[in-house]
Scaffold this motif. Structure first.
Motif, short mmCIF file in Angstrom:
data_model
loop_
_atom_site.label_atom_id
_atom_site.label_comp_id
_atom_site.label_asym_id
_atom_site.label_seq_id
_atom_site.Cartn_x
_atom_site.Cartn_y
_atom_site.Cartn_z
N LEU A 20 5.17 -14.51 0.85
CA LEU A 20 5.15 -13.06 1.07
C LEU A 20 4.54 -12.30 -0.11
CD1 LEU A 20 5.92 -10.73 2.92
CD2 LEU A 20 8.24 -10.81 2.00
N GLY A 21 4.69 -12.83 -1.32
CA GLY A 21 4.21 -12.12 -2.50
C GLY A 21 2.71 -11.86 -2.45
N LYS A 22 1.95 -12.82 -1.95
CA LYS A 22 0.49 -12.64 -1.86
C LYS A 22 0.16 -11.45 -0.96
CE LYS A 22 -1.21 -17.38 -2.63
NZ LYS A 22 -0.02 -18.22 -2.71
N ARG A 23 0.92 -11.32 0.13
CA ARG A 23 0.67 -10.20 1.06
C ARG A 23 0.97 -8.87 0.39
NH1 ARG A 23 -0.80 -11.73 6.48
NH2 ARG A 23 0.03 -13.79 6.88
N HIS A 24 2.12 -8.81 -0.28
CA HIS A 24 2.47 -7.57 -0.98
C HIS A 24 1.41 -7.25 -2.05
CE1 HIS A 24 6.38 -6.44 0.59
NE2 HIS A 24 6.92 -7.62 0.35
N ALA A 25 0.98 -8.28 -2.77
CA ALA A 25 0.00 -8.05 -3.85
C ALA A 25 -1.29 -7.46 -3.27
CB ALA A 25 -0.27 -9.36 -4.58
N MET A 26 -1.73 -7.97 -2.14
CA MET A 26 -2.95 -7.44 -1.52
C MET A 26 -2.76 -5.98 -1.11
SD MET A 26 -5.27 -9.78 -1.55
CE MET A 26 -6.45 -9.69 -0.21
N ASN A 27 -1.60 -5.65 -0.56
CA ASN A 27 -1.33 -4.25 -0.21
C ASN A 27 -1.39 -3.36 -1.45
OD1 ASN A 27 -0.98 -4.53 2.54
ND2 ASN A 27 1.24 -4.67 2.47
N PRO A 33 -2.56 4.18 -1.88
CA PRO A 33 -3.10 5.26 -2.72
C PRO A 33 -2.13 5.60 -3.84
CG PRO A 33 -3.16 5.86 -0.38
CD PRO A 33 -2.37 4.60 -0.48
N GLY A 34 -2.68 5.84 -5.02
CA GLY A 34 -1.83 6.23 -6.14
C GLY A 34 -1.26 5.05 -6.92
N ALA A 35 -1.55 3.82 -6.48
CA ALA A 35 -1.05 2.64 -7.19
C ALA A 35 -2.21 1.84 -7.79
CB ALA A 35 -0.26 1.73 -6.25
N VAL A 36 -1.95 1.24 -8.94
CA VAL A 36 -2.90 0.27 -9.52
C VAL A 36 -2.12 -1.01 -9.74
CG1 VAL A 36 -4.25 -0.31 -11.56
CG2 VAL A 36 -4.29 2.01 -10.67
N LEU A 37 -2.59 -2.10 -9.18
CA LEU A 37 -1.92 -3.38 -9.45
C LEU A 37 -2.46 -3.90 -10.77
CD1 LEU A 37 0.14 -5.44 -8.52
CD2 LEU A 37 -1.72 -6.72 -7.45
N ALA A 38 -1.72 -3.64 -11.86
CA ALA A 38 -2.23 -3.91 -13.20
C ALA A 38 -1.83 -5.30 -13.70
CB ALA A 38 -1.70 -2.85 -14.16
N ARG A 300 3.68 0.46 4.61
CA ARG A 300 4.29 1.78 4.46
C ARG A 300 5.42 1.80 3.44
NH1 ARG A 300 4.01 5.28 9.94
NH2 ARG A 300 1.98 4.57 10.65
N GLU A 301 6.17 0.69 3.33
CA GLU A 301 7.26 0.69 2.34
C GLU A 301 6.67 0.74 0.93
OE1 GLU A 301 9.93 -2.70 2.48
OE2 GLU A 301 8.34 -4.10 1.90
N ALA A 302 5.51 0.08 0.75
CA ALA A 302 4.86 0.12 -0.58
C ALA A 302 4.36 1.53 -0.86
CB ALA A 302 3.71 -0.88 -0.62
N GLN A 303 3.77 2.16 0.14
CA GLN A 303 3.28 3.52 -0.06
C GLN A 303 4.43 4.47 -0.39
OE1 GLN A 303 1.23 3.89 3.72
NE2 GLN A 303 -0.71 3.17 2.86
N ALA A 304 5.57 4.28 0.29
CA ALA A 304 6.71 5.17 0.06
C ALA A 304 7.30 4.97 -1.34
CB ALA A 304 7.79 4.92 1.11
N PHE A 305 7.33 3.72 -1.80
CA PHE A 305 7.86 3.43 -3.14
C PHE A 305 6.99 4.10 -4.21
CE2 PHE A 305 7.99 0.54 -6.88
CZ PHE A 305 9.33 0.65 -7.20
N VAL A 306 5.69 3.93 -4.07
CA VAL A 306 4.77 4.50 -5.06
C VAL A 306 4.84 6.03 -5.01
CG1 VAL A 306 2.30 4.77 -5.60
CG2 VAL A 306 3.28 2.49 -5.18
#
Ligand code: NAI
Length: 351
Positions: A20-27, A33-38, A300-306
């Motif tokens: 699952l982590g790979k999927r989250h990382a790609m999102n 928007p507003g996130a940078v996977l650093a 959407r959960e990632a977008q809401a968290f950010v």
């Protein structure tokens, strides 16, 4: 989404690059928007190699503590084994970082309580647990309709999480550390029920189960099909079904019954909008896995968290629905644990 384009991006570090982590990382890298996977972290060379090749140049860490020392990160996103969640959440908060963690918070109720107590020392940090059904468009629509009174007073929920049978027995190998079928699968349905019931307190739990196909589960006291009934305060009831042996695919569905109607969510777990009409009748393909069913919800959960972090960083006062809190996750574990106890003992558990 109301992310303010002028605010600084939220700098994220993901830990765990497995199934699952790979999927989250790609999102997080490409679709939020507003996130940078650093940064990204995995103890496995091949997973860091995948990150190097696939993600937009994150700093790579083999060690979670080293990633937490990265001062250029605002938040961490945990998709690590469940047994590590509690300690990794605590470490993230102590290092001053917002934290998202996949479910469950912990399989142990006392550990959940410890994390929740500690998190109260960090009210300025966002801490969210990944019960992604709260962000699925259909569950969300049903929730809003129920909240607007469309079905009167909801008093009954039927909800199931059922996976396609895996003849290779992946989950039989995974079972000893999964917490059992209720804590692994039904925990999502529990969260749905609590959400729709306005955080009503569970008072009593009944559970039973059977092994339909996978005898290997017997050694660790697990089952491949389980049923539980939960009584909530205020005369509310929930009936849950979990299975690892479906022939047709991942079939997650719920029904909310109220005094003036009912809402059914996902009763036909269709993979797409194609129907086959032939001598066998009319049918459609089913979502094969949880990810196919909930791809939109994970995004959407990632977008809401950010967005929730951006609101905090900008000092804005608007409240954000960032999903399940640590307190929600504690209750889900408490109820799931009671199911496991009721299954083992054959006796209802009073909470
Ligand atoms: P997995 O075993 O495929 O991946 C775990 C990852 O964690 C691997 O990349 C591993 O290298 C990494 N890891 C192990 N120790 C680590 C450490 N100390 N620091 C950083 N990384 C470490 O597991 P999977 O299936 O991806 O599940 C991960 C989590 O996601 C579990 O907690 C599981 O309950 C949850 N999950 C949630 C689902 C949902 O429906 N929301 C569905 C599937 C899993």
């Amino acid at each position: 989404m109301t992310t303010n384009a002028s605010s600084a991006p939220v700098r994220m570090g993901v830990a765990g690059l497995g199934r699952l982590g790979k999927r989250h990382a790609m999102n997080l890298a490409y679709r939020v928007p507003g996130a940078v996977l650093a940064a990204a972290c995995s103890p496995l060379d091949e997973e860091r190699a995948w990150a190097r090749e696939t993600l937009p140049a994150p700093r790579l860490y083999a060690d979670y503590e080293a990633m937490l020392d990265d001062r250029e990160l605002d938040a961490v996103w945990l998709v690590t084994p469940s047994s590590l969640h509690a300690e990794q959440i605590v470490a993230a908060l102590r290092s001053g970082k917002h934290v998202f963690c996949e479910k469950p918070l912990s399989l142990d109720v006392a550990e959940c309580e410890r994390v929740l107590a500690l998190s109260r020392e960090y009210p300025h940090l966002q801490a969210t647990i990944g019960f992604m059904r709260r962000f699925d468009p259909s569950y969300r629509d049903a929730y809003e309709q129920a909240a607007a009174g469309a079905i009167g007073r909801p008093f009954m929920i039927r909800s199931q999480t059922t996976d396609k049978n895996d003849p290779d027995g992946f989950f039989v190998r995974f079972a000893p550390t999964s917490g059992g079928i209720f804590l692994d699968c039904t925990v999502h349905d529990i969260d749905v029920a609590r959400w729709f019931f306005g955080n009503a307190r569970a008072t009593r739990v009944y559970a039973t189960g059977t092994i339909a196909l996978h005898e290997g589960l017997r050694a660790c006291g697990d089952v491949d099909n389980g049923v539980a009934v939960v009584e909530f305060e205020g005369g509310r009831l929930a009936v849950f079904y979990a299975s690892r042996t479906m022939a047709h695919g991942c079939d997650t569905q719920s029904e909310v019954i109220g005094t003036a109607g009912a809402l059914a969510i996902g009763h036909n777990p269709r993979a797409n909008r194609v129907e086959i009409y032939d001598a066998g009748g009319v049918r459609n393909a089913c979502t094969p896995t949880f990810f196919d069913r909930f791809e939109e919800a994970f995004l959407r959960e990632a977008q809401a968290f950010v967005e929730a972090i951006a609101v905090r960083q900008a000092g804005r006062a608007d409240t954000q629905d960032a999903g399940a809190t640590l307190a929600d996750a504690l209750e889900a574990t408490r109820i799931g644990h009671a199911m496991r106890e009721a299954l083992a003992s054959g006796v209802p558990v009073t909470l």
